[in-house]
Design a protein around this motif. Structure first.
Motif, PDB file in Angstrom:
ATOM      1  N   ARG A 102       1.027 -18.403  -2.903  1.00  0.00           N
ATOM      2  CA  ARG A 102       1.507 -16.747  -2.937  1.00  0.00           C
ATOM      3  C   ARG A 102       0.223 -16.067  -3.317  1.00  0.00           C
ATOM      4  O   ARG A 102       0.036 -14.988  -2.733  1.00  0.00           O
ATOM      5  N   GLU A 103      -0.381 -16.579  -4.163  1.00  0.00           N
ATOM      6  CA  GLU A 103      -1.701 -15.899  -4.833  1.00  0.00           C
ATOM      7  C   GLU A 103      -2.704 -15.692  -3.654  1.00  0.00           C
ATOM      8  O   GLU A 103      -3.369 -14.936  -3.670  1.00  0.00           O
ATOM      9  N   ASP A 104      -2.948 -16.801  -2.987  1.00  0.00           N
ATOM     10  CA  ASP A 104      -3.752 -17.018  -1.785  1.00  0.00           C
ATOM     11  C   ASP A 104      -3.468 -15.982  -0.744  1.00  0.00           C
ATOM     12  O   ASP A 104      -4.232 -15.115  -0.303  1.00  0.00           O
ATOM     13  N   THR A 105      -2.257 -15.817  -0.480  1.00  0.00           N
ATOM     14  CA  THR A 105      -1.597 -14.870   0.766  1.00  0.00           C
ATOM     15  C   THR A 105      -1.993 -13.482  -0.082  1.00  0.00           C
ATOM     16  O   THR A 105      -2.454 -12.655   0.941  1.00  0.00           O
ATOM     17  N   ILE A 106      -1.570 -13.222  -1.033  1.00  0.00           N
ATOM     18  CA  ILE A 106      -1.891 -11.713  -1.464  1.00  0.00           C
ATOM     19  C   ILE A 106      -3.235 -11.582  -1.592  1.00  0.00           C
ATOM     20  O   ILE A 106      -3.698 -10.289  -1.112  1.00  0.00           O
ATOM     21  N   ARG A 107      -3.928 -12.350  -2.220  1.00  0.00           N
ATOM     22  CA  ARG A 107      -5.689 -12.010  -2.298  1.00  0.00           C
ATOM     23  C   ARG A 107      -6.362 -11.899  -0.845  1.00  0.00           C
ATOM     24  O   ARG A 107      -7.116 -11.084  -0.703  1.00  0.00           O
ATOM     25  N   ASN A 108      -5.744 -12.730   0.067  1.00  0.00           N
ATOM     26  CA  ASN A 108      -6.623 -12.920   1.462  1.00  0.00           C
ATOM     27  C   ASN A 108      -6.065 -12.231   2.492  1.00  0.00           C
ATOM     28  O   ASN A 108      -6.823 -11.849   3.436  1.00  0.00           O
ATOM     29  N   GLN A 109      -4.533 -11.951   2.673  1.00  0.00           N
ATOM     30  CA  GLN A 109      -4.107 -11.295   3.751  1.00  0.00           C
ATOM     31  C   GLN A 109      -3.506 -10.088   3.175  1.00  0.00           C
ATOM     32  O   GLN A 109      -2.863  -9.315   4.191  1.00  0.00           O
ATOM     33  N   ILE A 110      -3.492  -9.588   1.922  1.00  0.00           N
ATOM     34  CA  ILE A 110      -3.144  -8.207   1.854  1.00  0.00           C
ATOM     35  C   ILE A 110      -3.963  -7.487   1.099  1.00  0.00           C
ATOM     36  O   ILE A 110      -4.527  -6.291   1.539  1.00  0.00           O
ATOM     37  N   GLU A 111      -4.443  -7.868  -0.099  1.00  0.00           N
ATOM     38  CA  GLU A 111      -5.385  -7.008  -0.917  1.00  0.00           C
ATOM     39  C   GLU A 111      -6.828  -6.709  -0.341  1.00  0.00           C
ATOM     40  O   GLU A 111      -7.239  -5.784  -0.593  1.00  0.00           O
ATOM     41  N   LYS A 112      -7.223  -7.642   0.580  1.00  0.00           N
ATOM     42  CA  LYS A 112      -8.571  -7.498   1.370  1.00  0.00           C
ATOM     43  C   LYS A 112      -8.361  -6.286   2.496  1.00  0.00           C
ATOM     44  O   LYS A 112      -9.475  -5.952   3.201  1.00  0.00           O
ATOM     45  N   TYR A 113      -7.232  -6.042   2.742  1.00  0.00           N
ATOM     46  CA  TYR A 113      -7.003  -5.002   3.968  1.00  0.00           C
ATOM     47  C   TYR A 113      -6.426  -3.585   3.395  1.00  0.00           C
ATOM     48  O   TYR A 113      -6.085  -3.627   2.380  1.00  0.00           O
ATOM     49  N   PRO A 114      -6.700  -2.609   4.110  1.00  0.00           N
ATOM     50  CA  PRO A 114      -6.378  -1.241   3.803  1.00  0.00           C
ATOM     51  C   PRO A 114      -4.961  -1.174   3.260  1.00  0.00           C
ATOM     52  O   PRO A 114      -4.916  -0.393   2.262  1.00  0.00           O
ATOM     53  N   LEU A 115      -3.901  -1.963   3.991  1.00  0.00           N
ATOM     54  CA  LEU A 115      -2.678  -1.926   3.449  1.00  0.00           C
ATOM     55  C   LEU A 115      -2.580  -2.173   1.914  1.00  0.00           C
ATOM     56  O   LEU A 115      -1.642  -1.615   1.457  1.00  0.00           O
ATOM     57  N   GLY A 116      -3.243  -3.120   1.527  1.00  0.00           N
ATOM     58  CA  GLY A 116      -3.269  -3.475   0.247  1.00  0.00           C
ATOM     59  C   GLY A 116      -3.593  -2.580  -0.662  1.00  0.00           C
ATOM     60  O   GLY A 116      -3.203  -2.537  -1.990  1.00  0.00           O
ATOM     61  N   GLN A 117      -4.492  -1.496  -0.312  1.00  0.00           N
ATOM     62  CA  GLN A 117      -4.986  -0.607  -1.051  1.00  0.00           C
ATOM     63  C   GLN A 117      -4.158   0.757  -1.192  1.00  0.00           C
ATOM     64  O   GLN A 117      -4.153   1.847  -1.764  1.00  0.00           O
ATOM     65  N   MET A 118      -3.180   0.856  -0.203  1.00  0.00           N
ATOM     66  CA  MET A 118      -2.261   2.011  -0.030  1.00  0.00           C
ATOM     67  C   MET A 118      -1.308   2.161  -1.191  1.00  0.00           C
ATOM     68  O   MET A 118      -0.857   1.046  -1.771  1.00  0.00           O
ATOM     69  N   GLN A 119      -0.786   3.480  -1.588  1.00  0.00           N
ATOM     70  CA  GLN A 119      -0.049   3.704  -2.372  1.00  0.00           C
ATOM     71  C   GLN A 119       1.482   3.258  -1.963  1.00  0.00           C
ATOM     72  O   GLN A 119       1.651   3.228  -0.578  1.00  0.00           O
ATOM     73  N   ILE A 120       2.047   2.558  -2.713  1.00  0.00           N
ATOM     74  CA  ILE A 120       3.516   2.281  -2.286  1.00  0.00           C
ATOM     75  C   ILE A 120       4.125   3.108  -1.587  1.00  0.00           C
ATOM     76  O   ILE A 120       4.787   2.742  -0.470  1.00  0.00           O
ATOM     77  N   GLN A 121       4.551   4.088  -1.953  1.00  0.00           N
ATOM     78  CA  GLN A 121       5.526   5.147  -1.832  1.00  0.00           C
ATOM     79  C   GLN A 121       5.022   5.781  -0.163  1.00  0.00           C
ATOM     80  O   GLN A 121       5.699   6.099   0.688  1.00  0.00           O
ATOM     81  N   ALA A 122       3.849   5.514  -0.011  1.00  0.00           N
ATOM     82  CA  ALA A 122       3.257   6.286   1.271  1.00  0.00           C
ATOM     83  C   ALA A 122       3.159   5.295   2.556  1.00  0.00           C
ATOM     84  O   ALA A 122       3.086   5.936   3.730  1.00  0.00           O
ATOM     85  N   VAL A 123       3.587   3.870   2.274  1.00  0.00           N
ATOM     86  CA  VAL A 123       3.679   2.976   3.437  1.00  0.00           C
ATOM     87  C   VAL A 123       4.832   3.293   4.353  1.00  0.00           C
ATOM     88  O   VAL A 123       5.943   3.514   3.813  1.00  0.00           O
ATOM     89  N   THR A 124       4.505   3.271   5.520  1.00  0.00           N
ATOM     90  CA  THR A 124       5.642   3.513   6.502  1.00  0.00           C
ATOM     91  C   THR A 124       5.614   1.944   7.429  1.00  0.00           C
ATOM     92  O   THR A 124       4.851   1.414   7.302  1.00  0.00           O
ATOM     93  N   PRO A 125       6.965   1.755   8.191  1.00  0.00           N
ATOM     94  CA  PRO A 125       6.863   0.820   9.130  1.00  0.00           C
ATOM     95  C   PRO A 125       5.610   0.710  10.127  1.00  0.00           C
ATOM     96  O   PRO A 125       5.368  -0.423  10.538  1.00  0.00           O
ATOM     97  N   ALA A 126       5.117   1.807  10.424  1.00  0.00           N
ATOM     98  CA  ALA A 126       3.939   1.783  11.158  1.00  0.00           C
ATOM     99  C   ALA A 126       2.671   1.125  10.600  1.00  0.00           C
ATOM    100  O   ALA A 126       1.963   0.474  11.423  1.00  0.00           O
ATOM    101  N   ASP A 127       2.688   1.470   9.323  1.00  0.00           N
ATOM    102  CA  ASP A 127       1.488   0.697   8.610  1.00  0.00           C
ATOM    103  C   ASP A 127       1.650  -0.690   8.520  1.00  0.00           C
ATOM    104  O   ASP A 127       0.713  -1.449   8.574  1.00  0.00           O
ATOM    105  N   ILE A 128       2.831  -1.221   8.342  1.00  0.00           N
ATOM    106  CA  ILE A 128       3.432  -2.523   8.327  1.00  0.00           C
ATOM    107  C   ILE A 128       2.942  -3.200   9.609  1.00  0.00           C
ATOM    108  O   ILE A 128       2.414  -4.427   9.675  1.00  0.00           O
ATOM    109  N   ASP A 129       3.377  -2.509  10.494  1.00  0.00           N
ATOM    110  CA  ASP A 129       3.004  -3.012  12.047  1.00  0.00           C
ATOM    111  C   ASP A 129       1.513  -2.987  12.286  1.00  0.00           C
ATOM    112  O   ASP A 129       0.908  -3.994  12.992  1.00  0.00           O
ATOM    113  N   ASN A 130       0.506  -2.067  11.812  1.00  0.00           N
ATOM    114  CA  ASN A 130      -0.676  -1.926  12.160  1.00  0.00           C
ATOM    115  C   ASN A 130      -1.272  -3.127  11.506  1.00  0.00           C
ATOM    116  O   ASN A 130      -2.192  -3.755  11.673  1.00  0.00           O
TER     117      ASN A 130
END
Length: 430
Positions: A102-130
């Motif tokens: 789980r740590e590796d997934t968060i670090r390598n596939q989420i935090e390193k990408y723009p989505l990982g730096q987005m504010q939680i409330q601002a995320v839309t289904p389109a952002d997840i899709d992108n």
């Protein structure tokens, strides 16, 4: 008895339901629930005007509650995922190895990408899709991308349940993403559904793994006997390296499997005492179900060979190095990799899990029920059928090796009828 009458509110804003006593129920849609279904709120009043007033008051209260998010300083997607992981660790919801993944997934596939730096409330289904499309474009494996999607969904779902967020943007698009990922990993007619060793490859591996030096009569490969045991039992590597001689009932040919060992990151609070980066952690089996299995003659012979090389007392490990240390999965993988190089496999073979898949497939070919196989190897029936049993067979058609699905109900035991391909055949389609 008069029936309740439905009537749309002004400009389609909600629905009024007239009750038997003349009062009204005012019902309005308020977005979606965490399960994806539409969420409604309602109020009751003697008149429509009273209902409208009470609805406004209720909506204001809900807005104030939804705004009371206890996110502290955590306001990005990456931080939400980390906080959810910390919660799971504190409540012992994950095994040590799962925490590492789980740590590796968060670090390598989420935090390193723009989505990982987005504010939680601002995320839309389109952002997840992108985000998923971005991961796909980087040629990551489908299983890795699925893990990322699961981590995001679990973190948001956790926040919604705790009333820290109003909705989960992952849930609304998760199903369509899963369908897309399934299409990416769709198998061609020439692909094997599950990669296993053919019976002839099994024999070639065993000959090499159990080869002895002519000079001293010792086994050429120290870990060859352990590879043979994996092949003849189908147990997990972590389960095998946890076995002790007291777990083996030689008289009745029974083996008790009730624990598993894995190497995980050292999270010791005092690094001055223990500076190791990884440590061995022993816990329950993967599905947390202990089992006692009856061994085949091949497995019994493997244990006899092991006892001759590494005889031990009741509480000593069965699978240990020449110096008496416990083997790790990584050490065994390196040892098997050396053996694989000297075996004339017709396709590339790697890792240790192929032994488990091969064992399950052999049981299936011998007529065993899927439920029996799952119980023996300690897994779910659905998982066993999907990931451990090869229904397609490698068969020579003309001069080409094909993946052929046998006629249902025609399981054979003869190797020639099963279509095993001679080792070294270069005309492969895999």
């Amino acid at each position: 008895m008069p029936e309740e009458k439905n009537k749309r509110g002004a400009r389609g804003n909600g629905t009024f339901i007239e009750r038997e006593d003349g009062s009204y129920i005012y019902r309005k849609s308020q977005g979606l629930n965490p399960n994806g279904k539409r969420k409604y709120i309602s109020v009751v009043g003697k008149t429509k005007a009273v209902c409208v007033k009470r609805m406004k008051e209720k909506e204001e209260r809900l807005k104030r509650v939804s705004g009371m998010v206890s996110l502290c300083d955590i306001d990005t997607v990456g931080e939400l995922c980390q906080r959810h992981l910390e919660y799971q660790v504190q409540n012992r919801e994950l095994k040590p190895k799962s925490i590492d993944r789980r740590e590796d997934t968060i670090r390598n596939q989420i935090e390193k990408y723009p989505l990982g730096q987005m504010q939680i409330q601002a995320v839309t289904p389109a952002d997840i899709d992108n985000h998923i499309n971005t991961l796909i474009s980087t040629n990551l494996s489908v299983s890795t991308i699925k893990k990322s999607l699961d981590v995001l969904n679990a973190a948001y779902e956790w926040a919604v349940v705790r009333a820290e967020l109003a909705y989960n943007p992952v849930l609304q698009i998760k199903r369509s993403i899963q369908k897309r990922l399934s299409k990416i990993c769709a198998k061609d007619a020439g692909d094997a559904d599950v990669i296993v060793l053919s019976q002839e490859e099994e024999e070639l591996f065993l000959v090499e793994a159990l080869r002895k030096n002519e000079n001293n009569g010792r086994y050429k490969y120290a870990a060859g006997i352990y590879g043979a045991l994996l092949l003849h039992t189908g147990i997990r590597t972590g389960e095998m390296i946890s076995l002790r001689w007291k777990d083996y009932d030689a008289k009745n040919k029974l083996l008790t499997i009730n624990k598993s060992t894995s190497m995980t990151r050292n999270r010791s609070s005092d690094n001055n005492v223990d500076s190791r980066k990884y440590i061995a952690v022993q816990g329950t089996t993967k599905n947390q179900k202990a089992r006692v299995i009856r061994l085949s003659e091949e497995a019994v012979n493997d244990l006899k060979r092991i006892s001759e090389v590494n005889p031990g007392k009741s509480d000593e490990l069965i699978c240990r190095t020449k110096t008496g240390k416990q083997y790790t999965a990584t050490m065994l993988e390196h040892c098997m990799g050396t053996i694989y190089k000297h075996v004339p496999f017709r396709t590339k073979v790697s890792g240790l899990h192929i032994f488990r898949r091969t064992f399950a497939t052999r049981m299936y070919e011998a007529g065993a029920d899927t439920k029996e196989i799952a119980a023996y190897i300690g897994d779910l029936e659905s998982t066993t059928m999907q990931y451990y049993i090869a229904a397609r067979k490698k068969m020579v058609v003309g001069n080409v090796v094909r993946q052929v699905v046998p006629l249902p109900g025609s399981r054979q035991t003869d190797k020639n009828e099963k279509g095993d391909v001679p080792a070294g055949n270069k005309n492969t389609s895999e």
